[in-house]
Design an enzyme around this catalytic site. Structure first.
Site, PDB file in Angstrom:
ATOM      1  N   GLY A 157     -57.300  26.129  25.623  1.00 59.51           N
ATOM      2  CA  GLY A 157     -56.755  24.859  26.118  1.00 59.51           C
ATOM      3  C   GLY A 157     -56.224  24.992  27.539  1.00 59.51           C
ATOM      4  N   GLN A 158     -55.676  23.900  28.063  1.00 64.00           N
ATOM      5  CA  GLN A 158     -55.175  23.885  29.443  1.00 64.00           C
ATOM      6  C   GLN A 158     -54.106  24.959  29.647  1.00 64.00           C
ATOM      7  OE1 GLN A 158     -54.875  19.877  31.469  1.00 64.00           O
ATOM      8  NE2 GLN A 158     -54.135  19.315  29.439  1.00 64.00           N
TER       9      GLN A 158
ATOM     10  N   ASP B 121     -57.520  29.720  13.362  1.00 67.90           N
ATOM     11  CA  ASP B 121     -56.943  28.396  13.097  1.00 67.90           C
ATOM     12  C   ASP B 121     -55.498  28.635  12.668  1.00 67.90           C
ATOM     13  OD1 ASP B 121     -56.012  26.054  11.812  1.00 67.90           O
ATOM     14  OD2 ASP B 121     -58.076  25.421  11.431  1.00 67.90           O
TER      15      ASP B 121
ATOM     16  N   ALA C 214     -52.579  23.143  19.711  1.00 69.58           N
ATOM     17  CA  ALA C 214     -52.066  21.874  19.180  1.00 69.58           C
ATOM     18  C   ALA C 214     -53.202  20.870  19.091  1.00 69.58           C
ATOM     19  CB  ALA C 214     -50.968  21.320  20.091  1.00 69.58           C
TER      20      ALA C 214
ATOM     21  N   THR D 208     -53.987  17.538  20.340  1.00 71.15           N
ATOM     22  CA  THR D 208     -53.384  16.810  21.467  1.00 71.15           C
ATOM     23  C   THR D 208     -54.006  15.424  21.719  1.00 71.15           C
ATOM     24  OG1 THR D 208     -54.850  17.998  22.976  1.00 71.15           O
ATOM     25  CG2 THR D 208     -52.640  18.905  22.683  1.00 71.15           C
TER      26      THR D 208
ATOM     27  N   THR E  52     -43.441  18.590  22.867  1.00 68.24           N
ATOM     28  CA  THR E  52     -43.790  17.465  23.731  1.00 68.24           C
ATOM     29  C   THR E  52     -42.650  16.489  23.981  1.00 68.24           C
ATOM     30  OG1 THR E  52     -45.247  15.525  23.859  1.00 68.24           O
ATOM     31  CG2 THR E  52     -44.627  16.234  21.670  1.00 68.24           C
TER      32      THR E  52
ATOM     33  N   TYR F 230     -48.886  11.458  16.745  1.00 63.82           N
ATOM     34  CA  TYR F 230     -48.870  12.719  17.500  1.00 63.82           C
ATOM     35  C   TYR F 230     -47.430  13.210  17.653  1.00 63.82           C
ATOM     36  CZ  TYR F 230     -48.869  15.763  21.637  1.00 63.82           C
ATOM     37  OH  TYR F 230     -48.644  16.795  22.515  1.00 63.82           O
TER      38      TYR F 230
ATOM     39  N   TRP G 168     -47.037  15.252  30.128  1.00 66.12           N
ATOM     40  CA  TRP G 168     -48.000  14.844  31.158  1.00 66.12           C
ATOM     41  C   TRP G 168     -48.720  16.061  31.766  1.00 66.12           C
ATOM     42  CZ3 TRP G 168     -46.487  10.085  34.593  1.00 66.12           C
ATOM     43  CH2 TRP G 168     -45.873   9.110  33.809  1.00 66.12           C
TER      44      TRP G 168
HETATM   45  N1  LIG Z   1     -51.674  17.726  27.366  1.00 68.40           N
HETATM   46  C1  LIG Z   1     -50.503  17.103  27.526  1.00 68.40           C
HETATM   47  O1  LIG Z   1     -50.385  16.132  28.281  1.00 68.40           O
HETATM   48  C2  LIG Z   1     -49.279  17.586  26.786  1.00 68.40           C
HETATM   49  C3  LIG Z   1     -48.105  16.831  26.920  1.00 68.40           C
HETATM   50  C4  LIG Z   1     -46.965  17.280  26.243  1.00 68.40           C
HETATM   51  C5  LIG Z   1     -47.010  18.435  25.487  1.00 68.40           C
HETATM   52  N2  LIG Z   1     -48.180  19.125  25.373  1.00 68.40           N
HETATM   53  C6  LIG Z   1     -48.189  20.302  24.533  1.00 68.40           C
HETATM   54  O2  LIG Z   1     -48.515  21.422  25.332  1.00 68.40           O
HETATM   55  C7  LIG Z   1     -49.242  22.383  24.543  1.00 68.40           C
HETATM   56  C8  LIG Z   1     -50.525  22.761  25.254  1.00 68.40           C
HETATM   57  O3  LIG Z   1     -51.279  21.571  25.457  1.00 68.40           O
HETATM   58  P1  LIG Z   1     -52.653  21.576  26.247  1.00 68.40           P
HETATM   59  O4  LIG Z   1     -52.623  20.426  27.174  1.00 68.40           O
HETATM   60  O5  LIG Z   1     -52.959  22.940  26.744  1.00 68.40           O
HETATM   61  O6  LIG Z   1     -53.624  21.206  25.044  1.00 68.40           O
HETATM   62  P2  LIG Z   1     -55.209  21.367  24.930  1.00 68.40           P
HETATM   63  O7  LIG Z   1     -55.805  21.555  26.271  1.00 68.40           O
HETATM   64  O8  LIG Z   1     -55.660  20.233  24.069  1.00 68.40           O
HETATM   65  O9  LIG Z   1     -55.348  22.741  24.140  1.00 68.40           O
HETATM   66  C9  LIG Z   1     -54.960  22.875  22.820  1.00 68.40           C
HETATM   67  C10 LIG Z   1     -55.817  23.946  22.222  1.00 68.40           C
HETATM   68  O10 LIG Z   1     -55.419  24.122  20.864  1.00 68.40           O
HETATM   69  C11 LIG Z   1     -56.591  24.265  20.093  1.00 68.40           C
HETATM   70  N3  LIG Z   1     -56.304  23.912  18.705  1.00 68.40           N
HETATM   71  C12 LIG Z   1     -56.173  22.700  18.154  1.00 68.40           C
HETATM   72  N4  LIG Z   1     -55.894  22.801  16.855  1.00 68.40           N
HETATM   73  C13 LIG Z   1     -55.861  24.129  16.569  1.00 68.40           C
HETATM   74  C14 LIG Z   1     -55.646  24.866  15.394  1.00 68.40           C
HETATM   75  N5  LIG Z   1     -55.416  24.275  14.217  1.00 68.40           N
HETATM   76  N6  LIG Z   1     -55.689  26.230  15.469  1.00 68.40           N
HETATM   77  C15 LIG Z   1     -55.914  26.850  16.648  1.00 68.40           C
HETATM   78  N7  LIG Z   1     -56.142  26.202  17.788  1.00 68.40           N
HETATM   79  C16 LIG Z   1     -56.110  24.847  17.756  1.00 68.40           C
HETATM   80  C17 LIG Z   1     -57.580  23.334  20.736  1.00 68.40           C
HETATM   81  O11 LIG Z   1     -58.888  23.680  20.363  1.00 68.40           O
HETATM   82  P3  LIG Z   1     -60.035  22.509  20.332  1.00 68.40           P
HETATM   83  O12 LIG Z   1     -60.097  21.957  21.712  1.00 68.40           O
HETATM   84  O13 LIG Z   1     -61.242  23.263  19.901  1.00 68.40           O
HETATM   85  O14 LIG Z   1     -59.537  21.508  19.338  1.00 68.40           O
HETATM   86  C18 LIG Z   1     -57.301  23.583  22.216  1.00 68.40           C
HETATM   87  O15 LIG Z   1     -58.044  24.676  22.711  1.00 68.40           O
HETATM   88  C19 LIG Z   1     -49.435  21.724  23.167  1.00 68.40           C
HETATM   89  O16 LIG Z   1     -48.399  22.140  22.311  1.00 68.40           O
HETATM   90  C20 LIG Z   1     -49.247  20.245  23.450  1.00 68.40           C
HETATM   91  O17 LIG Z   1     -48.800  19.533  22.312  1.00 68.40           O
HETATM   92  C21 LIG Z   1     -49.316  18.733  26.021  1.00 68.40           C
END
Ligand SMILES: NC(=O)c1ccc[n+]([C@@H]2O[C@H](COP(=O)([O-])OP(=O)(O)OC[C@H]3O[C@@H](n4cnc5c(N)ncnc54)[C@H](OP(=O)(O)O)[C@@H]3O)[C@@H](O)[C@H]2O)c1
Length: 323
Positions: free
Chosen positions: A42-43, A67, A91, A93, A132, A156, A181
């Protein structure tokens, strides 16, 4: 990598504070740890690997490899890797999709963190879990402190809040870092969506009555490593970049900065609209600015203004596109 672009940006913002690779190396010099990074594709997961401090051995696991809701697989993985620290960047997301897939959101954001916390507790491993700003309802008018009352508006946010509660109950010494964000050169996010739409259209309406703070995942990763270096820290912390803006302000800044870098070449009119004019399946908080005071103090690291971080991300994005 991004180093050259970052130096160029730093020169443009002489007053701006930016960690250099050697700063990171110095910071991590005392940190001899094996760290398991979950959600490594992920990001945040990818930026954690790009910002690895000296002395840290990182073992990344993508979803296909582990997982986090699979209790047997998680326990086996922790035993096999035997890390000192687990960083959970995994997560579900998809904020809008969660409204029609609540069970899936619950599995990734509530059950998964619970499974991780239980396994870390059993095996004596530290956990940093990411959460979040969407655990808040957005009714506040001043930044949310880490101990502010939660009241998520959608599936979410509810699932992420359940994950926080599970982690706290099963592993009170875990550190839970809320952010909001998030964007980066990798994966899907608001910045990349805007770049695409601005390349395709001459006019765009963007929501002006939702206010928060953008967070470059690269800076978030640095903050996570700063927290990793301080094993005495536990409980809730907040991290985003510094400053405040609406999605409309963010879009205007993306347009201006991307145009200056040559990523966009034609004029685009950006129109402020009300959230009510752009209905989405999930309701979002109108105000989700996070109070970072305790993180800046305890991580010994101040946030960088969101606009400077945006400029650095776009330079990084351009460099990768050109490569
Ligand atoms: N993005 C935002 O704007 C945002 C805002 C507030 C908080 N956050 C939090 O910041 C953290 C990182 O977010 P991010 O933006 O990096 O998210 P992301 O780019 O969506 O990456 C999340 C990663 O988790 C993987 N994943 C999902 N379900 C899983 C599971 N059951 N077991 C193992 N891996 C799993 C996803 O794989 P797949 O892609 O294959 O599903 C993806 O690679 C998360 O906790 C998110 O809730 C994000």
């Amino acid at each position: 990598m991004a180093g050259k672009a970052i130096v160029a940006v730093k020169a443009f913002y002489p007053g701006g504070r930016r960690r250099t690779a050697s700063d990171r190396g110095n910071r991590g010099a005392g940190l001899k740890q094996k760290v398991l990074v979950l959600g490594a594709g992920g990001q945040l997961g990818r930026e954690l690997q790009r910002t690895l401090p000296a002395g840290v051995e990182c073992v990344p696991r993508m979803r296909a490899e582990l997982d986090i809701s699979d209790a047997v697989a998680v326990a086996d993985c922790l035993r096999a890797v035997s890390p000192q620290l687990v960083i959970n960047a995994a997560a579900y997301t998809a904020v809008d999709k969660a409204e029609s897939e609540p069970a899936e959101a619950h599995r990734g954001n509530a059950e998964g963190p619970g499974v991780l916390a239980a396994a870390c507790s059993e095996q004596g491993i530290r956990l940093i879990h990411i959460s979040t700003d969407f655990v808040f309802d957005g009714a506040a008018s001043q930044p949310y402190a880490p101990d502010a009352a939660t009241a998520p508006l959608g599936e979410y946010g509810r699932s992420k809040r359940e994950g926080e509660v599970a982690v706290q109950r099963l592993l009170p010494e875990a550190l839970i870092l809320r952010t909001g964000w998030v964007y980066s050169s990798f994966g899907g996010n608001f910045v990349k969506t805007m770049l695409r739409l601005m390349g395709e259209r001459g006019e765009l309406g963007v929501v002006t009555d939702q206010v928060g703070t953008p967070t470059w995942a690269h800076g978030l990763a640095e903050a996570v490593w700063a927290a990793a270096e301080r094993p005495q820290l536990a409980g809730f912390y907040h991290w985003s970049d510094a400053g405040v803006c609406s999605w409309y302000d963010f879009a205007v800044a993306i347009y201006e900065e991307a145009t200056a870098l040559g990523l966009l070449s034609k004029p685009v009119k950006i129109r402020p609209i009300a959230a009510a004019e752009y209905p989405t399946p999930a309701q979002r908080p109108a105000y989700s600015v996070l109070d970072k005071t305790s993180s800046w103090r305890d991580f010994a690291m101040e946030g960088v203004h969101w606009r400077q971080q945006l400029r650095e991300m776009l330079a990084d994005y351009k460099e990768q596109a050109d490569a």
